[in-house]
Design an enzyme around this catalytic site. Structure first.
Site, PDB file in Angstrom:
ATOM      1  N   HIS A 159      -7.849   9.596  -1.595  1.00  0.00           N
ATOM      2  CA  HIS A 159      -7.227   9.448  -0.276  1.00  0.00           C
ATOM      3  C   HIS A 159      -8.091   9.976   0.872  1.00  0.00           C
ATOM      4  CE1 HIS A 159      -2.869   9.135   1.433  1.00  0.00           C
ATOM      5  NE2 HIS A 159      -3.732   8.880   2.393  1.00  0.00           N
TER       6      HIS A 159
ATOM      7  N   ASP B  76       0.851  -1.194   0.000  1.00  0.00           N
ATOM      8  CA  ASP B  76       0.000   0.000   0.000  1.00  0.00           C
ATOM      9  C   ASP B  76       0.884   1.240   0.000  1.00  0.00           C
ATOM     10  OD1 ASP B  76      -2.915   1.095   0.732  1.00  0.00           O
ATOM     11  OD2 ASP B  76      -1.436   2.229   1.901  1.00  0.00           O
TER      12      ASP B  76
ATOM     13  N   LYS C  66      -2.707   6.038  -4.000  1.00  0.00           N
ATOM     14  CA  LYS C  66      -3.834   6.926  -3.673  1.00  0.00           C
ATOM     15  C   LYS C  66      -3.638   8.313  -4.279  1.00  0.00           C
ATOM     16  CE  LYS C  66      -3.879   4.635   0.806  1.00  0.00           C
ATOM     17  NZ  LYS C  66      -2.450   4.507   1.102  1.00  0.00           N
TER      18      LYS C  66
HETATM   19  N1  LIG Z   1      -5.565   5.880   3.859  1.00  0.00           N
HETATM   20  C1  LIG Z   1      -5.093   6.593   4.840  1.00  0.00           C
HETATM   21  O1  LIG Z   1      -5.511   7.717   5.090  1.00  0.00           O
HETATM   22  C2  LIG Z   1      -4.003   6.008   5.698  1.00  0.00           C
HETATM   23  C3  LIG Z   1      -3.644   6.641   6.903  1.00  0.00           C
HETATM   24  C4  LIG Z   1      -2.646   6.063   7.687  1.00  0.00           C
HETATM   25  C5  LIG Z   1      -2.036   4.884   7.264  1.00  0.00           C
HETATM   26  N2  LIG Z   1      -2.386   4.308   6.079  1.00  0.00           N
HETATM   27  C6  LIG Z   1      -1.729   3.063   5.592  1.00  0.00           C
HETATM   28  O2  LIG Z   1      -1.717   2.111   6.631  1.00  0.00           O
HETATM   29  C7  LIG Z   1      -0.385   1.677   6.883  1.00  0.00           C
HETATM   30  C8  LIG Z   1      -0.205   1.334   8.334  1.00  0.00           C
HETATM   31  O3  LIG Z   1      -0.500   2.444   9.156  1.00  0.00           O
HETATM   32  P1  LIG Z   1       0.540   3.086  10.197  1.00  0.00           P
HETATM   33  O4  LIG Z   1       1.921   2.816   9.777  1.00  0.00           O
HETATM   34  O5  LIG Z   1       0.132   4.472  10.382  1.00  0.00           O
HETATM   35  O6  LIG Z   1       0.211   2.313  11.554  1.00  0.00           O
HETATM   36  P2  LIG Z   1       0.425   0.811  12.100  1.00  0.00           P
HETATM   37  O7  LIG Z   1       0.704  -0.150  11.006  1.00  0.00           O
HETATM   38  O8  LIG Z   1      -0.703   0.577  13.026  1.00  0.00           O
HETATM   39  O9  LIG Z   1       1.720   0.959  13.032  1.00  0.00           O
HETATM   40  C9  LIG Z   1       2.979   1.230  12.525  1.00  0.00           C
HETATM   41  C10 LIG Z   1       3.904   1.512  13.699  1.00  0.00           C
HETATM   42  O10 LIG Z   1       4.089   0.338  14.476  1.00  0.00           O
HETATM   43  C11 LIG Z   1       5.475  -0.048  14.466  1.00  0.00           C
HETATM   44  N3  LIG Z   1       5.488  -1.522  14.278  1.00  0.00           N
HETATM   45  C12 LIG Z   1       5.183  -2.212  13.168  1.00  0.00           C
HETATM   46  N4  LIG Z   1       5.257  -3.530  13.382  1.00  0.00           N
HETATM   47  C13 LIG Z   1       5.629  -3.684  14.672  1.00  0.00           C
HETATM   48  C14 LIG Z   1       5.882  -4.824  15.483  1.00  0.00           C
HETATM   49  N5  LIG Z   1       5.766  -6.052  15.009  1.00  0.00           N
HETATM   50  N6  LIG Z   1       6.249  -4.601  16.772  1.00  0.00           N
HETATM   51  C15 LIG Z   1       6.374  -3.354  17.274  1.00  0.00           C
HETATM   52  N7  LIG Z   1       6.140  -2.230  16.548  1.00  0.00           N
HETATM   53  C16 LIG Z   1       5.770  -2.406  15.261  1.00  0.00           C
HETATM   54  C17 LIG Z   1       6.106   0.706  13.325  1.00  0.00           C
HETATM   55  O11 LIG Z   1       7.431   1.080  13.603  1.00  0.00           O
HETATM   56  P3  LIG Z   1       8.666   0.655  12.666  1.00  0.00           P
HETATM   57  O12 LIG Z   1       8.392   1.140  11.269  1.00  0.00           O
HETATM   58  O13 LIG Z   1       9.806   1.368  13.330  1.00  0.00           O
HETATM   59  O14 LIG Z   1       8.747  -0.832  12.764  1.00  0.00           O
HETATM   60  C18 LIG Z   1       5.244   1.980  13.255  1.00  0.00           C
HETATM   61  O15 LIG Z   1       5.695   2.920  14.216  1.00  0.00           O
HETATM   62  C19 LIG Z   1       0.463   2.857   6.405  1.00  0.00           C
HETATM   63  O16 LIG Z   1       1.769   2.480   6.134  1.00  0.00           O
HETATM   64  C20 LIG Z   1      -0.281   3.278   5.159  1.00  0.00           C
HETATM   65  O17 LIG Z   1       0.055   2.422   4.079  1.00  0.00           O
HETATM   66  C21 LIG Z   1      -3.375   4.838   5.304  1.00  0.00           C
END
Ligand SMILES: NC(=O)c1ccc[n+]([C@@H]2O[C@H](COP(=O)([O-])OP(=O)(O)OC[C@H]3O[C@@H](n4cnc5c(N)ncnc54)[C@H](OP(=O)(O)O)[C@@H]3O)[C@@H](O)[C@H]2O)c1
Length: 288
Positions: free
Chosen positions: A117, A54, A84
């Site tokens: 988005h 993504d 997006k």
């Molecule tokens: N459509 C939208 O508006 C929108 C908005 C937000 C996000 N997104 C999408 O959703 C994806 C995920 O969202 P997100 O990155 O905001 O939140 P998330 O996946 O809930 O959490 C990511 C965070 O958790 C840490 N992490 C990941 N795996 C881990 C594990 N196994 N143990 C401990 N910590 C861990 C990561 O740090 P490290 O990287 O340091 O491991 C990062 O700080 C984004 O990358 C994006 O593609 C879309």
């Protein structure tokens, strides 16, 4: 869990879209927040069998991601790529151009999924509804031309989707929305299900906030896995397409090893009680 050798994510379950395509239920997120790691994406593709990524123009990593995809040697046809459209590119002509620009940066001829988005159009003088409708017409054309194999929206609430239903001719294939134990928009999910729109959840770990909750720690102990695996598995067992993000190789491996165990029904239910309405990303509630 981490010591077992569960099925590769490459053979991970898929969710059918209304047009017959199958989206892998687990993907890898990328982001401008918290950095982007080329090495980690390559590791995901080569070592963890990740086949769904993504991204977004907003994240500024499409070009690097395209390089990683090519370097990985994974055939384009085996990969699900979502990008997006950022609101500053909304409008008929600019949306079409932005999609082609995303494809060019990624070095691909088509996207598997292209999403609007955010429901707020960030333009003055015209209503959000009008601009969303015009933008959606561009996405419909990109879909009909085969530039996007599926089209959808992100952060859209029921009233945004209802308007789009009246204004457009193709129903969004996907709505990508924040979803994790503290943010469970069940009414929106049920609406999407009724309307044939696949519900995709982002921030499945609540950006890490869920990983220290006592109930999740207890379940991690019970299933001999990690808190992140509990959160991801819980999303999957709710039938939700999920895209955890990590820039660390070992965490990506961990996050992809979620197909070798199953949460008991009572534990799935127990996590639904953690909803407290908090958003760790943005909140579209007040977007007209
Ligand atoms: N459509 C939208 O508006 C929108 C908005 C937000 C996000 N997104 C999408 O959703 C994806 C995920 O969202 P997100 O990155 O905001 O939140 P998330 O996946 O809930 O959490 C990511 C965070 O958790 C840490 N992490 C990941 N795996 C881990 C594990 N196994 N143990 C401990 N910590 C861990 C990561 O740090 P490290 O990287 O340091 O491991 C990062 O700080 C984004 O990358 C994006 O593609 C879309």
């Amino acid at each position: 869990m981490t010591s077992a050798s569960p099925p590769s994510i490459a053979t991970c379950p898929t969710v059918p879209l209304s047009n017959g395509l199958q989206i892998p239920i687990l993907g890898l997120g990328t982001s401008h927040q918290g950095g982007y790691s080329q090495q980690a994406v390559l590791f995901a593709l080569r070592e963890c069998g990740v086949r769904h990524i993504d991204t977004a123009r907003r994240y500024g990593c499409e070009e690097q991601l395209g390089v990683a995809v090519r370097e990985s040697g994974v055939p384009r046809g085996d990969l699900w790529l979502t990008s997006k459209l950022w609101p500053l590119d909304y409008g008929y002509q600019s949306a079409k151009q932005a999609c082609r620009d995303s494809c060019a940066r990624l070095g691909v001829e088509y996207l598997d999924l292209y999403l609007m988005h955010w429901p707020d159009c960030m333009v003055g003088g015209r209503s959000n509804r009008e601009v969303r409708a015009e933008t959606w017409r561009a996405l419909e054309e990109l879909y009909n031309e085969g530039v996007c194999r599926a089209i959808g929206v992100s952060n859209f609430l029921v009233h945004h989707l209802e308007e789009l239903k009246e204004d457009g001719s193709i129903r969004p294939h996907v709505n990508q929305v924040e979803f994790h134990p503290f943010q469970q928009p069940w009414e929106l999910m049920q609406y999407c299900q009724r309307e044939g729109i696949v519900f995709e959840g982002y921030c499945p770990l609540a950006k890490g906030q869920a990983l220290t909750h006592p109930k999740i720690l207890r379940l991690a102990k019970k299933y001999s896995c990690t808190p992140a695996q509990i959160c991801i598995r819980w999303s999957i067992q709710n039938g939700i397409v999920t895209i955890p993000k990590s820039t660390k190789e070992e965490r990506i491996r961990e996050n992809s090893q979620v197909f070798g165990f199953c949460l008991e029904a009572e534990d799935v239910t127990a996590l639904t009680t953690l909803h407290d309405g908090r958003h760790v990303s943005w909140d579209p509630t007040h977007v007209e």
